[in-house]
Design an enzyme around this catalytic site. Structure first.
Site, mmCIF file in Angstrom:
data_model
loop_
_atom_site.group_PDB
_atom_site.id
_atom_site.type_symbol
_atom_site.label_atom_id
_atom_site.label_comp_id
_atom_site.label_asym_id
_atom_site.label_seq_id
_atom_site.Cartn_x
_atom_site.Cartn_y
_atom_site.Cartn_z
ATOM 1 N N PRO A 109 0.835 -1.211 0.000
ATOM 2 C CA PRO A 109 0.000 0.000 0.000
ATOM 3 C C PRO A 109 0.866 1.256 0.000
ATOM 4 C CG PRO A 109 -0.685 -1.537 1.717
ATOM 5 C CD PRO A 109 0.627 -2.027 1.191
ATOM 6 N N GLU A 110 0.578 2.165 -0.903
ATOM 7 C CA GLU A 110 1.321 3.417 -0.999
ATOM 8 C C GLU A 110 0.467 4.547 -0.422
ATOM 9 O OE1 GLU A 110 4.376 3.744 -2.336
ATOM 10 O OE2 GLU A 110 4.673 1.901 -3.468
ATOM 11 N N HIS B 208 -5.833 -14.101 9.590
ATOM 12 C CA HIS B 208 -4.971 -12.975 9.224
ATOM 13 C C HIS B 208 -5.458 -11.632 9.768
ATOM 14 C CE1 HIS B 208 -2.675 -15.704 6.852
ATOM 15 N NE2 HIS B 208 -3.688 -15.972 6.048
ATOM 16 N N ARG C 244 0.894 -10.831 5.883
ATOM 17 C CA ARG C 244 2.349 -10.915 6.046
ATOM 18 C C ARG C 244 2.838 -10.295 7.352
ATOM 19 N NH1 ARG C 244 5.266 -9.598 0.483
ATOM 20 N NH2 ARG C 244 7.019 -10.312 1.737
#
Ligand code: ZN
Length: 271
Positions: A2-3, A89, A107
């Site tokens: 994500p930016e 998650h 992650r």
């Protein structure tokens, strides 16, 4: 990953809905990149006053402090009522009387960190070195030009480092350098005034457009409504090595620069 545009889109998607919410429960999953930094019970009873963004951090101001949220490599946030029970998650649930804020992060490079305020050393460590906000008035042409003049690093790496201006990740760095006609390897201090002006304008316009379009299409990104963004479909150079430049037809090239791929048009972008 994500930016900044995705983070801003995420912020806008629930900033109003969470404002004023009273925290009733905090549920932690597996460890994230950094620990929360307080006993979860310390948050219970506090209100979420508002939601700001600094770089790729979302800052949720609470009655007594500040929650810093980062999406890491694969994180996404949802806010709403009636979410399903936390899955394998889902590693952070902030349950409030206005809905639950959930961090989903397969992650686990993301994080939620509590600080007592922006002057708390914890907050300074995370936010202190961040450069100018590209969509704010502080990111002026003179300030940007001065910053470039003082640095002898390759422009692409300077942009990625985020210490002069934040939010120009790898995709955006490739795109803005194409729009400004600058090779990624050019030394920052050597870029002339006209190309600096074009680069400044490109950073503003590309990031503004990316926010309007909902962020990049990165595999793991979805905003709080679960909708994928679609910025990447309009890339000029990123991911297009060997394909013809939209402007001149020359084949786009790629090279490794500081562990990242730099895409450029050898004709449109001068060394
Ligand atoms: Zn070209």
């Amino acid at each position: 990953m994500p930016e900044l545009p995705e983070v801003e889109v995420t912020r806008r998607s629930f900033a109003e809905a969470i404002a004023g919410a009273r925290i009733s429960t905090v549920i932690l999953g597996k460890p994230l990149r950094w620990p929360l930094g307080c006993d979860p019970s310390a948050l219970v009873g506090q209100r979420v006053l508002g939601l700001r963004r600094r770089g790729k951090y979302l800052l949720a101001d609470t009655s007594d402090g500040l929650l810093l949220l980062h999406l890491g490599m694969s994180g996404s946030l949802r806010f709403g009522h009636g979410l399903a029970p936390a899955g394998a998650h889902d590693h952070f649930d902030l349950v409030t009387d206005q809905g639950t804020l959930r961090l989903h992060d397969p992650r686990r490079f993301g994080a939620v960190v509590y600080a007592h305020g922006e002057q708390d050393p914890v907050a300074i460590r995370l936010l202190g070195a961040l450069g100018m906000e590209p969509l704010s008035d502080a990111f002026s042409l003179p300030a940007f030009a001065l910053g470039l003049k003082q640095r002898r690093t390759p422009i692409k790496q300077l942009l990625l480092a985020g210490r002069l201006v934040v939010g120009v990740g790898n995709i955006y760095a490739c795109e803005v350098l194409f729009l400004a006609g600058i090779r990624p390897s050019v030394t920052a201090s050597r870029i002339g005034a006209e190309r600096v002006r074009k680069l400044h304008a490109a950073i503003r316009s590309v990031l503004t457009r990316a926010v309007e379009l909902g962020g990049s299409t990165l595999r793991n990104f979805s905003n709080a409504q679960g909708m994928a963004g679609h910025f990447q479909t309009s890339a000029n150079v990123y991911g297009r090595d060997g394909q013809p430049c939209h402007a001149c037809g020359t084949a786009i090239r790629v090279f490794r620069q500081g562990q990242r791929s730099s895409y450029f048009c050898p004709r449109c972008q001068r060394p």
